[in-house]
Motif scaffolding. Structure first.
Motif, short mmCIF file in Angstrom:
data_model
loop_
_atom_site.label_atom_id
_atom_site.label_comp_id
_atom_site.label_asym_id
_atom_site.label_seq_id
_atom_site.Cartn_x
_atom_site.Cartn_y
_atom_site.Cartn_z
N VAL A 106 0.84 -1.20 0.00
CA VAL A 106 0.00 0.00 0.00
C VAL A 106 0.87 1.25 0.00
N LEU A 107 1.98 1.20 0.75
CA LEU A 107 2.90 2.32 0.75
C LEU A 107 3.47 2.56 -0.65
N GLY A 108 3.89 1.50 -1.31
CA GLY A 108 4.42 1.64 -2.66
C GLY A 108 3.40 2.18 -3.64
N LEU A 109 2.19 1.67 -3.58
CA LEU A 109 1.13 2.13 -4.48
C LEU A 109 0.74 3.57 -4.18
N SER A 110 0.73 3.93 -2.90
CA SER A 110 0.40 5.31 -2.55
C SER A 110 1.48 6.27 -3.03
N ALA A 111 2.74 5.79 -3.10
CA ALA A 111 3.82 6.62 -3.63
C ALA A 111 3.63 6.86 -5.12
N VAL A 112 3.19 5.83 -5.84
CA VAL A 112 2.88 6.00 -7.27
C VAL A 112 1.75 6.99 -7.44
N LEU A 113 0.74 6.86 -6.61
CA LEU A 113 -0.42 7.76 -6.67
C LEU A 113 -0.01 9.20 -6.36
N PHE A 114 0.93 9.35 -5.44
CA PHE A 114 1.39 10.69 -5.07
C PHE A 114 2.00 11.41 -6.27
N SER A 115 2.72 10.67 -7.10
CA SER A 115 3.33 11.31 -8.28
C SER A 115 2.26 11.87 -9.21
N VAL A 116 1.11 11.23 -9.27
CA VAL A 116 0.01 11.72 -10.11
C VAL A 116 -0.53 13.03 -9.55
N PHE A 117 -0.74 13.07 -8.25
CA PHE A 117 -1.26 14.30 -7.63
C PHE A 117 -0.25 15.43 -7.75
N ALA A 118 1.03 15.10 -7.66
CA ALA A 118 2.06 16.12 -7.85
C ALA A 118 2.03 16.66 -9.27
N LEU A 119 1.77 15.79 -10.24
CA LEU A 119 1.63 16.23 -11.63
C LEU A 119 0.44 17.16 -11.78
N LYS A 120 -0.70 16.80 -11.19
CA LYS A 120 -1.90 17.64 -11.30
C LYS A 120 -1.68 19.00 -10.63
N ALA A 121 -0.93 19.01 -9.52
CA ALA A 121 -0.69 20.25 -8.80
C ALA A 121 0.42 21.09 -9.41
#
Length: 565
Positions: free
Chosen positions: A214-229
């Protein structure tokens, strides 16, 4: 279960549909669009009243289970202090930008597609703030982005097409990565409901949930939110897209749409993933929670964004370029206190860090929308936003100059403007963390100070080049005399047909002034803004309260037999 939760979403959706149906009549379409914008503001105000007021008291969390399917099996919409705070920013800015759009976008563009796309984008923003389901967060992101793709390409020139293509491709890649990460989270936890996911992560052993994946997947997801922001190193789409889009669209992208990525970071990483505990020791990062991992990551991204965006803004030779790179820097200022909060040694500092981020995000939404609209007005009147073509506008358009100055001073952080308190809270959060011995807090203070100096540098340069000194030849040609309300028409220099009529220019300048007055008003009445942001921060950090409201609130849960409207 409260049907009030879906009111803003329904208003935005109905308005988008009605503006499609009323396209044959310019006047009717614009009237419907503006009334929809007002209705959206009223719906958000009603939700604000139900959730947050009275200020200083305990906020309420309202939950709507679609078709009365109880969580976690149905689609859930949640309105707590955090989501309502973000909706308040979106409703206020979107209405003023819509008024500006009616005056600045040509009649053909408005009739063809502008109003439906604008309101569908607002539908996506609203759904993103209200959803309690991580898959539907992806769905609402796509609704928002599909509209923004066309709006960025609205003028269809070579530069606009290139910028829109980069914007679309990057966001499509981001969306694909987001969907893969969400699929992985569902496979790992067995749920898509955010509250249920937090519940499982808080006690993973009985449910056979593996926390490390879950930590690894949440890190991948974080990169998407950083892109949107638009956070570094995913910021490269920002300057081209902001310059290509019409000025009101850019104001929405910078002032509202970018905040959806910030909201997702706060909601998922401080409310949901923060429920998990894990012993970390990786590349010098250590801790006992997900936030212990993401804190240093947030800090690195925020620091690079602040410095890179600030240096880029100082070196630009056009107003929109300065504002675009400034947006990269300013989003770093929003995320910096979140980094401090993630690694905070106490709940008090953590709460202050999230509050600082929310206040700064609100002020940035007001000020950056103001500045992009002011830049759009300059381009409409003078025909250029290049610093070499401008000068002396303070003499020829003093009201517009005053509005731009107040927006710049808000982001610089000059009292009594609201931006002063936002920047002060960022420094205060870092200082308190430093006093408590938090690792990296001193470096956060140094980065914030460097960013503040850069902000002063590029806005001083912009003001001196655009508004100070003697009027340039281009300014003299467009504004031979001082323009004021009640003066004559101004020549249209952007290739549009006819002249820029007095009413249109007055409307554009009035919107800029209204946003400037709001910056002053929220500064003078900062206590109310702080109380609202503090309530939102409490909601973001109250994981158990979020779980209880969604899973066990009134009319919620299997034992209740479904919800009741």
């Amino acid at each position: 279960m409260s049907t009030l939760v879906i009111a803003p979403l329904l208003v935005a959706l109905v308005t988008a549909i009605l503006t499609l149906l009323t396209r044959p009549s310019d006047l009717l379409q614009r009237t419907v669009s503006l009334l929809g914008g007002v209705g959206y503001l009223v719906a958000v105000a009603a939700l604000f009243d139900a959730v947050i007021l009275p200020l200083g008291g305990e906020s309420t969390t309202l939950v709507y289970q679609v078709s009365n399917w109880a969580a976690p099996f149905g689609i859930t919409l949640v309105a707590d202090a955090l989501s309502v705070f973000m909706l308040a920013l979106a409703s206020f800015v979107s209405l003023l930008v819509l008024v500006y759009s009616v005056a600045s976008i040509d009649a053909f563009g408005q009739r063809l597609s502008y109003h439906p796309l604008y309101h569908f984008m607002l539908v996506g923003v609203t759904g993103s703030f209200l959803t309690g389901d991580i898959f539907n967060l992806f769905v609402w992101f796509e609704v928002m982005l599909m509209s923004s793709y066309i709006l960025v390409l609205f003028y269809s020139g070579r530069e606009h097409t290139r910028a829109a293509l980069n914007y679309v491709v990057l966001n499509l890649i981001g969306s694909a990565v987001m969907l893969i990460a969400i699929g992985g989270l569902y496979s790992t936890t067995g749920t898509l409901n955010m509250a249920h996911m937090a519940q499982l992560l808080s006690n993973p052993e009985p449910h056979n949930v593996a926390v490390l994946p879950v930590l690894g997947l949440s890190a991948v997801l974080f990169s998407v939110f950083a892109l949107k922001a638009g956070l570094a190193p995913f910021q490269f789409w920002v300057p081209a897209a902001y310059r290509a889009a019409p000025s009101p669209v850019t104001a929405m992208l910078a002032g509202v749409v970018k905040k959806v990525g910030v909201y997702a970071i706060i909601r998922l990483y401080f409310t949901i993933f923060a429920a998990a505990s894990i012993d970390l020791s990786f590349l010098g990062i250590s801790g006992d929670s997900f936030l212990g991992f993401f804190g240093p990551v947030m800090f690195a991204m925020a620091a690079v964004s602040i410095i890179l965006g600030g240096i880029g803004a100082v070196g630009r030779d056009d107003v929109d370029g300065i504002l675009a790179y400034s947006s990269i820097s300013q989003v770093g200022f929003i995320v910096l206190p979140l980094a401090v909060a993630a690694t905070a040694p106490s709940e008090t500092v953590r709460d202050l860090g999230v509050t600082a981020a929310l206040v700064y995000a609100f002020n940035h939404g007001l000020a950056k929308s103001l500045l992009f609209l002011a830049s759009g007005t300059i381009q409409d009147v003078v025909g250029s936003d290049r610093l070499s073509d401008l000068g002396g506008l303070a003499d020829r358009a003093p009201v517009l100059a005053a509005g731009f100055l107040l927006g710049a001073l808000t982001l610089i952080g000059v009292p009594p403007l609201s931006g002063f308190f936002g920047k002060f809270l960022v420094f205060q959060a870092a200082a308190k963390a430093f006093a408590a011995g938090a690792a990296g807090a001193g470096l956060a203070l140094a980065v914030a100070l460097a960013g503040a100096i850069l902000t002063i540098a590029y806005y001083t340069r912009a003001w001196n080049a655009v508004f100070w000194g003697r009027p340039s030849d281009a300014v003299n040609a467009a504004l031979p005399d001082r323009w004021s309300v009640g003066g004559g028409d101004v020549a249209m220099t952007d290739g549009g047909s006819g002249g820029l009529k007095r009413l249109e220019l007055t409307t554009q300048v009035t919107v800029v002034v209204a946003l400037a007055i709001a910056a002053i008003g929220f500064g003078i009445g900062f206590e109310a803004l702080f109380a609202t942001a503090d309530a939102a921060a409490h909601a973001a950090l109250d994981t158990n309260g979020y779980i209880d409201a969604v899973m066990h609130g009134p009319g919620v849960g299997l034992e209740s037999g479904g919800g009741h409207a």
